[in-house]
Write an enzyme that holds these catalytic residues in place. Structure first.
Site, PDB file in Angstrom:
ATOM      1  N   ARG A  38       0.828  -1.218   0.000  1.00 29.38           N
ATOM      2  CA  ARG A  38       0.000   0.000   0.000  1.00 29.38           C
ATOM      3  C   ARG A  38       0.858   1.262   0.000  1.00 29.38           C
ATOM      4  NH1 ARG A  38      -3.618   3.042   3.794  1.00 29.38           N
ATOM      5  NH2 ARG A  38      -5.565   3.472   2.683  1.00 29.38           N
ATOM      6  N   ILE A  64      -7.730   7.281  -1.307  1.00 31.27           N
ATOM      7  CA  ILE A  64      -7.464   5.852  -1.298  1.00 31.27           C
ATOM      8  C   ILE A  64      -8.245   5.316  -0.111  1.00 31.27           C
ATOM      9  CG2 ILE A  64      -5.297   6.192  -0.002  1.00 31.27           C
ATOM     10  CD1 ILE A  64      -4.242   3.615  -1.296  1.00 31.27           C
ATOM     11  N   SER A  65      -9.069   4.308  -0.353  1.00 33.48           N
ATOM     12  CA  SER A  65     -10.026   3.867   0.661  1.00 33.48           C
ATOM     13  C   SER A  65      -9.339   3.304   1.893  1.00 33.48           C
ATOM     14  CB  SER A  65     -10.958   2.798   0.076  1.00 33.48           C
ATOM     15  OG  SER A  65     -11.806   3.345  -0.894  1.00 33.48           O
ATOM     16  N   GLN A  66     -10.047   3.372   3.010  1.00 35.26           N
ATOM     17  CA  GLN A  66      -9.607   2.749   4.252  1.00 35.26           C
ATOM     18  C   GLN A  66      -9.422   1.249   4.011  1.00 35.26           C
ATOM     19  OE1 GLN A  66     -12.582   3.072   7.255  1.00 35.26           O
ATOM     20  NE2 GLN A  66     -11.377   2.046   8.836  1.00 35.26           N
TER      21      GLN A  66
END
Length: 216
Positions: A38, A64-66
């Site tokens: 990530r 950017i998503s959790q």
């Protein structure tokens, strides 16, 4: 940043453990989270944010998503190797990488041209190659339909008919639906031509853009 060292792997392992503690049970999803670096999606100065369980801005009003959200949606999709998956909202490309790690054949569509071009150029360089499309995700991708699974990574006011129409029989659509502040995660299965709806936790996503989204 394209180095993936023991420190990064250790941070990912801690993140995976945290997601398991928060209720993610699918070992394949957890393993996929553990494999995708990530921090590649962050500037080097922001490394400490990469493995925190939170969303982070990526520009163009998007995030950017959790990681928990990515894992939750991925788990609810019930991906099988070889599944043909449509992702609505490419964004950073992180969710697409998780889907690819799960063995899916991924078609991903992004409305914002800047993000589309950035992610299209970036992902192959770190080893991930979904099929990229630029356009209105609320209309789906009729020229490539039908799909085994469809995932929407932005909040929608309604479930677009175009998406359920592009699901195969026994297919699954996972989509957050609600207002601009909070959305309810839905899983919709197509069985015998009927749509069976399940409701899950509340989430907060950036708005879906396009004809049936919140606007352009």
């Amino acid at each position: 940043m394209t180095e993936d060292n023991y420190r990064h792997q250790g941070l990912r392992n801690k993140l995976v453990k945290k997601l398991a503690e928060k209720g993610i049970k699918d070992d394949r999803v957890l393993a996929a989270i553990g494999r995708v670096p990530r921090h590649f999606f962050f500037e080097s100065a922001l490394l400490e944010h990469a493995y925190q369980d939170k969303a982070f801005p990526i520009g163009e009003g998007q995030t950017i998503s959790q990681p928990y959200t990515v894992a939750f949606q991925s788990e609810k999709l019930e991906i099988k190797p070889g599944d043909k998956v449509l992702e609505i909202g490419t964004g950073s490309g992180y969710q697409a990488c998780i889907l690819l790690e799960l063995g899916a054949k991924v078609y991903t569509i992004e409305y914002n041209r800047v993000l589309f071009e950035r992610t299209r150029d970036f992902l192959p360089g770190i080893g991930y190659k979904p099929y990229f499309f630029h356009g209105d995700g609320s209309k789906g991708l009729p020229m490539k339909a039908p799909f085994d699974k469809i995932i929407v990574t932005a909040g929608a006011p309604i479930v677009p008919d175009a998406l359920t129409a592009q699901l195969k029989e026994d297919g699954i659509l996972v989509i957050p639906v609600g207002d601009r502040q909070r959305q309810l995660m839905l899983r919709i299965r197509k069985k015998g031509g009927k749509l069976i709806r399940e409701e899950f936790d509340n989430f907060a996503f950036v708005p879906l853009l396009g004809a049936q989204g919140w606007g352009k």
